[in-house]
Write an enzyme that holds these catalytic residues in place. Structure first.
Site, PDB file in Angstrom:
ATOM      1  N   GLU A 155       0.819  -1.217   0.000  1.00  0.00           N
ATOM      2  CA  GLU A 155       0.000   0.000   0.000  1.00  0.00           C
ATOM      3  C   GLU A 155       0.856   1.273   0.000  1.00  0.00           C
ATOM      4  O   GLU A 155       0.793   2.085   0.925  1.00  0.00           O
ATOM      5  CB  GLU A 155      -0.957  -0.004   1.197  1.00  0.00           C
ATOM      6  N   GLU A 308      -6.815  -7.563  -0.613  1.00  0.00           N
ATOM      7  CA  GLU A 308      -7.133  -7.560   0.828  1.00  0.00           C
ATOM      8  C   GLU A 308      -8.589  -7.185   1.022  1.00  0.00           C
ATOM      9  O   GLU A 308      -9.119  -6.315   0.331  1.00  0.00           O
ATOM     10  CB  GLU A 308      -6.320  -6.494   1.576  1.00  0.00           C
TER      11      GLU A 308
HETATM   12  C1  GAL Z   1      -4.350  -2.604   5.066  1.00  0.00           C
HETATM   13  C2  GAL Z   1      -2.951  -3.144   5.233  1.00  0.00           C
HETATM   14  C3  GAL Z   1      -2.940  -4.423   6.020  1.00  0.00           C
HETATM   15  C4  GAL Z   1      -3.817  -4.324   7.240  1.00  0.00           C
HETATM   16  C5  GAL Z   1      -5.204  -3.953   6.798  1.00  0.00           C
HETATM   17  C6  GAL Z   1      -6.196  -3.889   7.941  1.00  0.00           C
HETATM   18  O1  GAL Z   1      -4.316  -1.235   4.856  1.00  0.00           O
HETATM   19  O2  GAL Z   1      -2.331  -3.346   3.988  1.00  0.00           O
HETATM   20  O3  GAL Z   1      -1.603  -4.704   6.388  1.00  0.00           O
HETATM   21  O4  GAL Z   1      -3.302  -3.371   8.111  1.00  0.00           O
HETATM   22  O5  GAL Z   1      -5.170  -2.697   6.185  1.00  0.00           O
HETATM   23  O6  GAL Z   1      -7.452  -3.447   7.516  1.00  0.00           O
END
Ligand code: GAL
Ligand code: ZN
Length: 684
Positions: A155, A308
């Site tokens: 990110e 994710e």
């Molecule tokens: C994203 C990140 C992850 C985790 C996730 C939690 O922004 O890439 O590592 O922190 O959020 O929602």
């Protein structure tokens, strides 16, 4: 971009899994993880994102045995790995030994380690250490059979206002403008005595007594995005020295303002996107669809990957609602319907410690004997059955134009109003499309538009001449364009275009304006004409004092500062039509829906099922019907078919891909709360 993903999905089918952080656990837990992953149908996990301090606890001292074991274990279980270069979170030793590697905020605060993401993107110490660790990881594992993809950093989105970043900013400006005179002209530095006489005087936009230079701010945003892209490219180049074939990517964050994904997409072998829709928002299903449309738009209309998402709650909002397994299934299958060929999560196993211990996971801290995990397993099995959707193109005939410079320019200070938020406008326009059952790609104004029957530009505040010329050609060639409020007012440096607005496009719109006019609280009533007669509307937030220069007036302000002036118009330009929507009509009773319906109708775009809360999407010859509500719903199949691709419109029957049940195409389809049904058309 889509070729990189196809390489994985050809072998693995729909990708299913998530971030896996084994460094937080004992080896006995790894073995349990791998066994449970297999049972859940997991085929890909992202390893190493935050492993830097565990691999390199002291500078130059490496510990790889644990990672060797983890990759071997995964491979033996047939689980593929998306291996990260672990550079998103440097170990404390970097900040301790090289305090200059830490980032500085716009007010001069130096951010500490003890969290994550603490680096200055132009710090040589950070960059050397990041290249060195990536080199070690890539050299060691490029030949490992578990590895199928590389995940550079995580990110990308951090910025820094330190002296070294100021130097890099100057380099970037020198390359862009060549001379100080050109820079002074570009930034209009005669305003407020800002003329630069020496490159050394130029700074990033730091905290200052009053408003900062808007052109400088825009350029700093571009520079910030380019600087991080350099970092990503540096990581990718290291990987490429050891592995010439496997895709390399990093994860985007949907509508994140920090980097401009349109400048990044060519370097991403897979368009990978993270999304955390808020279960508390009534608009979550429509807004989640919009994020998926952006990912697909970035992938040129092809497949992309959800890198994710949360299995249930996140832990970073103030109040974190959970998601039922049924709702999770709806979200996952929604992304699949929209071209997402994988469903990955943050994360596989819920942490017991650390800041994210309350963030849900595929395997909750309560264990496998939980509803969340049962849902995750059931989903894994379903995704195997839906493999046939992989690589299929989503049926869409509409595009939503969106670009980052417009977003940046329209969220600066000292505008006619601070209340017209471009992203909110885009979302509002898209929510209408969503309710009408229309699927749209989110694309940049410079992207090819010929394939779309209708192009909507809800919030293009910045419009450069080449993009305007392309829109002109698109409409002249028979396309339909709907132009939104506060559009085309500025160039790429946020200088206002001279002349009646929108100067580069007014001949296409047949309307021109001379003043931006914020509307009083409560808005102004508008009266409709032509095809919109009978509708009612209220313009809120911002309008324009405009006149028609040949366009057909469709709505006029009744009262307020713009009484009598045109609010909505339509203009024939060449073989196509351009619609002008000069005000924000997206509020309750605003009338935006009527305008968009009429424009869709004009462009010959069929509407979908239109059952409230039910979304219908065609991917290839397959219809995905999603009930996003907690109530039963009924879909009229004929209506969904009418909006489908030519090949299936005449289908006599539809077959449920998951249950094999057949449905007469003239019948209705019952949908349980949060239900998703996947139907394939048959011409029999
Ligand atoms: C994203 C990140 C992850 C985790 C996730 C939690 O922004 O890439 O590592 O922190 O959020 O929602
Ligand atoms: Zn810096």
């Amino acid at each position: 971009m889509t070729a990189g993903l196809a390489r994985l999905t050809d072998e693995l089918g729909i990708l299913y899994g998530g971030d896996y952080n084994p460094e937080q656990w004992e080896p006995a837990v790894w073995r349990e993880d791998v066994a449970l992953m297999r049972e859940a149908g997991v085929n890909l996990v992202t390893v190493g994102v935050f492993s830097w301090s565990h691999i390199e606890p002291r500078p130059g001292e490496y510990r790889f045995a644990w990672l060797d074991d983890v990759l071997d274990l995964l491979h033996d279980a047939g689980i593929a790995v998306d291996l990260a270069t672990p550079v998103a979170s440097p170990p404390p030793w970097l900040g301790h030994r090289h305090p200059g590697s830490l980032p500085t905020t716009a007010d001069g605060t130096v951010l500490s380690y003890g969290s994550r993401n603490q680096f200055c993107p132009s710090s040589p110490a950070y960059r050397e250490a990041a290249v060195a660790i990536a080199e070690r990881v890539a050299a060691r594992y490029a030949g490992h059979p578990a590895v199928r993809m590389w995940h550079a950093g995580n990110e990308y989105g951090q910025f820094c206002w330190c002296d070294r970043c100021a130097e890099r900013f100057r380099d970037w400006l020198r390359a862009r403008y060549g001379t100080l005179d050109a820079l002074n002209a570009a930034w209009a530095t005669t305003v407020w005595s800002q003329e630069y006489g020496d490159w050394a005087e130029i700074l990033p936009p730091r905290v200052a007594p009053y408003h900062r230079n808007p052109s400088q701010e825009l350029d700093f945003r571009r520079f910030g995005s380019d600087l991080l892209l350099d970092l990503y490219r540096e990581q990718k180049a290291v990987v490429r020295r050891h592995d010439q074939g496997r895709p390399v990517t990093t994860n985007l964050m949907g509508f994140f303002g920090g980097i401009d994904p349109h400048d990044w997409r060519a370097d991403l072998d897979v368009i990978a996107d993270d999304a955390y829709p808020d279960p508390a928002s009534p608009d979550a299903p429509a807004d989640a669809a919009l994020v998926n449309h952006l990912a697909r738009g970035l992938a040129g209309g092809g497949s992309w990957l959800r890198m994710e998402q949360a299995a249930s709650a996140v832990s970073w909002r103030e109040h974190n609602l959970t998601k039922s397994p049924a709702r999770l299934r709806t979200e996952v299958l929604q992304a699949l319907a929209h071209g997402g060929d994988g469903a990955l999560f943050f994360q596989w196993r819920q942490a017991r410690s650390g800041p994210e211990r309350f963030h849900s996971a595929m395997l909750p801290v309560a264990g496998a004997d939980t509803a969340v995990h049962a849902g995750v397993r059931a989903l894994g099995a379903e995704l195997r059955a839906l493999r046939g959707l992989v690589g299929e193109r989503v049926h869409r005939r509409v595009a939503l134009l969106w670009d980052w410079p417009s977003w940046w320019a329209a969220t600066q200070v000292a505008l006619p109003t601070a209340r017209l938020d471009p992203l909110a406008t885009l979302q509002a326009w898209h929510r209408e499309l969503w309710r009408l059952g229309v699927v749209a790609d989110v694309v940049a104004p410079g992207d090819p538009l010929q394939a779309y029957d209708l192009v909507l530009a809800p919030a293009l505040t910045v419009l450069e001449r080449p993009a305007a010329d392309r829109l002109d050609a698109y409409v002249a060639g028979g396309g339909h364009l709907v132009w939104g409020p506060f559009g085309g007012v500025a160039d790429g440096l946020a200088h206002l275009h001279a002349g009646r607005s929108p100067a580069p496009l007014r001949h296409v719109l047949g309307v021109s304006a001379e003043e931006w006019v914020p509307l009083p609280d409560g808005g102004s009533a508008v009266s409709w004409a032509g095809p919109l007669t009978g509708h009612h509307g209220t313009a809120t937030t911002l309008g324009e004092r405009a006149r028609t220069d040949g366009a057909e007036v469709l709505a006029t302000y009744d009262d307020g500062p713009l009484a009598g002036s045109v609010a909505v118009a339509r203009h024939a330009h060449g073989a196509g039509r351009a619609w002008y929507v000069g005000a924000d009509l997206s509020g309750p009773g605003g009338g935006l829906e009527a305008v968009l319906r009429a424009a869709l109708d004009d462009a010959g775009v069929a509407l979908g099922g239109q059952v409230p809360g039910v979304e219908t999407v065609w991917r290839g010859g397959t219809l995905v019907a999603l009930n996003h509500t907690d109530r039963p719903a009924t879909l009229v199949l004929a209506a969904a078919l009418a909006a489908g691709p030519d090949g299936v419109r005449a289908a006599a029957a539809l077959t449920d891909v998951l249950t094999d049940a057949r449905h007469d195409a003239s019948a209705t389809l019952p949908l349980a709360p949060y239900d998703v049904v996947v139907l394939t058309g048959r011409m029999t």
